[in-house]
Design an enzyme around this catalytic site. Structure first.
Site, PDB file in Angstrom:
ATOM      1  N   THR A   5       0.485  -1.598  -0.058  1.00 50.24           N
ATOM      2  CA  THR A   5      -0.475   0.112  -0.060  1.00 50.24           C
ATOM      3  C   THR A   5       0.994   1.512  -0.201  1.00 50.24           C
ATOM      4  OG1 THR A   5      -1.566   1.419   1.462  1.00 50.24           O
ATOM      5  CG2 THR A   5       0.005  -0.359   2.733  1.00 50.24           C
ATOM      6  N   TYR A  62      -1.749  -0.360  10.020  1.00 53.08           N
ATOM      7  CA  TYR A  62      -1.782  -0.569   8.762  1.00 53.08           C
ATOM      8  C   TYR A  62      -0.886  -0.309   7.961  1.00 53.08           C
ATOM      9  CZ  TYR A  62      -3.492  -1.306   3.623  1.00 53.08           C
ATOM     10  OH  TYR A  62      -4.079  -2.007   2.689  1.00 53.08           O
TER      11      TYR A  62
END
Ligand code: UDP
Length: 327
Positions: A117, A141
């Site tokens: 990501t 995350y």
């Protein structure tokens, strides 16, 4: 028949990847614990229900199918939740990936396409976000995904495991044939929440922060169509199967849109009003995340042709109106 193990194949991106893999002549084997995915989304190959934390189950699935490669999508992926419950992200994402990698290596499956990501880059004002820039995540995350990237490099050096890492920007849209689409429970992502508000399924969208240092005060993101994104995964898989070296690719278009601009496009595409209110910032959100790389286009021949905001919203809206997976 070449099997590809797809962790998270019952989820939003994983189910689109299974469709693309099948179309490209592979057999996708979904491995998913259904914690956030949907059994109904597994339409394109076998389904093996299981958890990444269950090493014995993973080994059994590798032994059954002898996959040529793994596509690893299964993960917790909510920025906000990762700030309030970081332990879950480190346990499920990082320990889960470690189990998967060890099971893959033990089964001599030495090719992995990994879903990373742009959140691994963090808040880097004025820096071009290309694959070589520093990874300084500001939420758990992104931290968990960066750790898995490091893990892949270490295992690569030690075992010959080769990887293609894709760092996604914001994934949106749905299969134009509406066989699969985005449906999270609870939903946290901007475009599906906006479509819910437009359809009257929730009261109003809340804009998370209007005081960012951007032209209209709202966060800027680079949106990429899920079908373009999974096409890149098939190209990445072929790259590995052709014996090429491990590589990292950003997947974004290089164009950023603010939350207010996404609202404006949604109004135009659906021809309906978008009810929204303005709220405080959400913890963990970066001001601006826009890809500064064309490596995937140059090296993989990737063409993100569907990734216009209009097409992404139109495809998501078509899917949304089918009401699939809703309980
Ligand atoms: N966002 C928002 N309201 C919402 C959900 C998201 O304003 O209800 C904003 C969020 O702050 C971010 C952008 O929309 O700037 C995209 O958020 P999303 O959760 O879709 O993806 P993320 O960037 O967190 O991966």
């Amino acid at each position: 028949m070449t099997h590809i193990l797809v962790t998270g194949g019952a989820g939003y991106i994983g189910s689109h990847a299974c469709k693309a893999l099948k179309a490209a002549g592979f057999t996708p084997v979904t491995y998913d614990n259904l914690s956030t995915g949907w059994a109904e989304a597994v339409k394109f190959g076998p389904f093996e229900q299981g958890d990444l934390l269950d090493r014995a189950r993973l080994e059994q699935v590798f032994a059954t199918y002898r996959p040529a490669a793994v596509m690893h999508f299964a993960a917790l992926s909510q920025v906000g939740e990762s700030m309030t419950d970081p332990g879950r992200y480190w346990r499920e994402n990082v320990t889960g990936a470690l189990n998967l990698i060890e099971a893959a290596v033990a089964a001599d499956c030495l090719n992995i396409v990994f879903s990373s990501t742009c959140a691994t880059y963090g808040e880097q004002d004025g820096v071009t976000l290309d694959e070589d820039c520093a990874q300084l995540p500001i939420n758990a995350y992104g931290g968990s995904k960066r750790a898995i990237e490091d893990m892949l490099r270490d295992f690569g050096a030690a075992t010959g495991l080769r990887h293609v890492i894709f760092r996604y920007f914001n994934v949106a849209g749905a299969d134009p044939e509406a066989e699969v689409g985005e449906f999270h429970q609870p939903e946290t992502h901007l475009i599906p929440l906006m479509l819910d508000a437009i359809a009257g399924k929730r009261a109003a969208l809340t804009i998370y922060g209007t005081d960012y240092d951007t032209p209209d005060g709202t966060c800027i993101r680079d949106y990429v169509h899920v079908c373009d994104l999974v096409d890149a995964h098939v190209l990445g898989l072929k790259w590995l199967l052709a014996g090429k070296d491990s590589r990292v690719f950003n997947l974004g278009t290089g164009k950023g849109f603010s939350v207010r601009e996404v609202i404006d496009h949604s109004r135009a595409v659906t021809n309906r009003d978008v009810p929204f209110t303005e709220g405080p910032r959400r913890a963990g959100d970066c001001t601006r995340l826009v890809s500064g790389s064309t490596r995937a286009e140059a090296e993989l021949g990737w063409r993100p042709d569907r990734s216009t905001l209009q097409t992404m919203i139109a495809d998501a809206w078509r899917w949304h109106q089918t009401g699939h997976f809703e309980r």
